[in-house]
Design an enzyme around this catalytic site. Structure first.
Site, short mmCIF file in Angstrom:
data_model
loop_
_atom_site.label_atom_id
_atom_site.label_comp_id
_atom_site.label_asym_id
_atom_site.label_seq_id
_atom_site.Cartn_x
_atom_site.Cartn_y
_atom_site.Cartn_z
N TRP A 103 16.42 12.73 43.69
CA TRP A 103 17.34 11.65 43.31
C TRP A 103 17.76 10.80 44.50
O TRP A 103 17.88 9.58 44.39
CB TRP A 103 18.54 12.20 42.53
CG TRP A 103 18.09 12.60 41.15
CD1 TRP A 103 18.02 13.86 40.65
CD2 TRP A 103 17.59 11.72 40.12
NE1 TRP A 103 17.49 13.83 39.37
CE2 TRP A 103 17.23 12.54 39.02
CE3 TRP A 103 17.40 10.35 40.01
CZ2 TRP A 103 16.70 12.01 37.83
CZ3 TRP A 103 16.87 9.82 38.83
CH2 TRP A 103 16.53 10.65 37.76
N ASP A 174 26.20 9.81 45.24
CA ASP A 174 25.73 9.94 43.86
C ASP A 174 26.13 11.33 43.39
O ASP A 174 25.43 12.31 43.66
CB ASP A 174 24.21 9.76 43.81
CG ASP A 174 23.64 10.11 42.43
OD1 ASP A 174 24.44 10.40 41.51
OD2 ASP A 174 22.41 10.09 42.29
N LYS A 198 26.29 14.82 32.44
CA LYS A 198 26.33 16.22 32.84
C LYS A 198 27.75 16.76 32.68
O LYS A 198 28.03 17.50 31.74
CB LYS A 198 25.82 16.41 34.27
CG LYS A 198 24.33 16.07 34.40
CD LYS A 198 24.12 14.92 35.30
CE LYS A 198 22.71 14.49 35.64
NZ LYS A 198 21.55 14.96 34.98
N1 PMP Z 1 21.29 10.91 40.08
C1 PMP Z 1 21.26 12.22 39.78
C2 PMP Z 1 21.75 13.21 40.79
C3 PMP Z 1 20.75 12.64 38.55
O1 PMP Z 1 20.70 13.94 38.25
C4 PMP Z 1 20.30 11.67 37.62
C5 PMP Z 1 19.79 12.04 36.26
N2 PMP Z 1 19.40 13.31 36.04
C6 PMP Z 1 20.37 10.33 37.99
C7 PMP Z 1 20.86 9.98 39.22
C8 PMP Z 1 19.87 9.26 37.06
O2 PMP Z 1 20.77 9.10 36.02
P1 PMP Z 1 20.45 8.11 34.80
O3 PMP Z 1 19.28 8.68 34.08
O4 PMP Z 1 21.74 8.13 34.04
O5 PMP Z 1 20.17 6.77 35.38
#
Ligand code: PMP
Length: 362
Positions: A103, A174, A198
């Site tokens: 991520w 994030d 989450k």
């Molecule tokens: N950052 C993290 C740490 C994540 O776990 C996720 C999704 N699993 C995201 C960003 C992306 O989130 P989204 O799909 O809502 O854009």
């Protein structure tokens, strides 16, 4: 409420059973209005009151200082991969990105579209164990527009045990998969953002906590719906917000308060994670490759001694009511996501299934 199914999905993840029951009960008729909260104007007094209360509850839970704004935006976690650079940097600025897994890597790739980037550090693997960079290993540029990092990597199951010290450079986190899992000192951050799916509520919603001095610096071309200043000016209702997601988030915040807030949930989360890691560490059949100094409390990836048993493990765990244990395709194996809504009973049921599976196939 006893549960017969435990959902270990990494996101969209399980929500507290009592929250889902309340949402069901209120679904068609919210507050005696005769309509669903989903069918109401976000400009109506009851909706605005609910939305403001949700913000207040989040502020209370996280002890968010008064000089921070709380925004409820569209676009999930990834929306802020572009939202952050567009709001707080210029095209010729440089930002530091700390890499810790998939991520943070994705955030970097998106950031590269908008400004110059530098990698401040990366993970290391020593004797098969994954380690996160320490503060001393961060190669930080004092002139950076911001430092971005991901405190908890959902896929690899690594989590920082410290908040990076970045001096005067705003620290951006994030927190999608760790927000609300324990108390944190918000004042150490310039921006905290999180996709909701989450520990907060349904997907699509993005919660952004931003220090006042970082609002009002958006680039001219920033899409209006990502512009923090516009969001602040319109109480996150510049366009129609994700109204139902905001409502459900509000119910989750109330549930968390009723659990005793973040220091209470921290103890439960630590106990859940310890229970699972302790079991894996005493077994030769299951492995988790993250060093104990940086293991995630929320996402626990693990491998079986023999990958050929993966399909059996998944079929049988699913049949036993332990859902969504398949690991992310990038790392393979299994992953148990044990966010706030996962009760200790779910982790205990998983451990007992794993012990039994090991007996039969180990
Ligand atoms: N950052 C993290 C740490 C994540 O776990 C996720 C999704 N699993 C995201 C960003 C992306 O989130 P989204 O799909 O809502 O854009």
């Amino acid at each position: 409420m006893t549960q017969s199914v435990f959902n270990f999905c990494a996101g969209p993840a399980m929500l507290p059973a009592s929250v889902m029951a309340q949402a069901k009960q209120e679904f068609l008729d919210w507050q005696g209005q005769g309509v669903s909260v989903m069918e109401m104007s976000h400009r109506s007094a009851p909706y605005i009151e609910m939305a403001a209360q949700a913000e207040k509850d989040l502020r209370d839970l996280m002890s968010i200082p008064d000089n921070y704004k709380v925004l409820f935006l569209h676009g999930g976690g990834r929306g802020q991969f572009s939202g952050v650079p567009m709001n707080i940097s210029a095209a010729n600025d440089t930002a530091d990105y700390v890499l810790s897994g998939q991520w943070s890597q994705k955030a970097l790739e998106e950031g590269q579209k908008y400004l110059n980037t530098q990698i401040a550090a990366d993970v290391s693997v020593v004797e098969g164990k994954v380690f996160l960079p320490t503060q001393q290993q961060l190669n930080l540029n004092p002139d950076a527009a911001f430092v971005h990092y991901c405190p908890n990597e959902t896929i690899e199951g690594v989590e920082f045990s410290y908040i990076p010290e970045t001096g005067d450079v705003p620290l951006v986190a994030d927190m999608s998969s760790t927000i609300l899992s324990r108390p944190i000192d918000v004042s150490k951050f310039g921006i905290i953002y999180a996709g909701a799916q989450k520990n907060i509520g349904p997907s699509g919603l993005s919660v952004v906590i931003v220090r006042d001095d970082l609002v009002g610096k958006a680039r001219k071309e920033t899409p209006a719906i990502l512009d923090y200043e516009l969001a602040v000016k319109h109480d996150s209702m510049y366009n129609t917000p994700p109204t139902y997601a905001w409502y459900l988030a509000g119910l989750v915040f109330k549930w968390l308060k009723a659990q005793g807030g973040l220091s209470a949930i921290e103890k439960v989360n630590q106990h859940k994670a310890d229970t699972l890691y302790r079991f894996m560490d005493q077994s030769d059949f299951y492995r988790n490759q993250v060093d104990s100094t940086c293991r995630s409390w929320m996402n626990v990836p693990f491998q079986l001694a023999d990958d050929a048993l993966n399909v059996k493990f998944l079929e049988q765990s699913d049949a036993a009511g332990l859902k969504a244990l398949k690991g992310h395709r990038i790392v393979g194996g299994m992953r148990a996501s044990i966010y706030n809504a996962m009760p200790l009973a779910g982790v205990e049921a998983l451990v007992s299934f794993m012990a039994d599976f090991e007996k039969r196939y180990g």
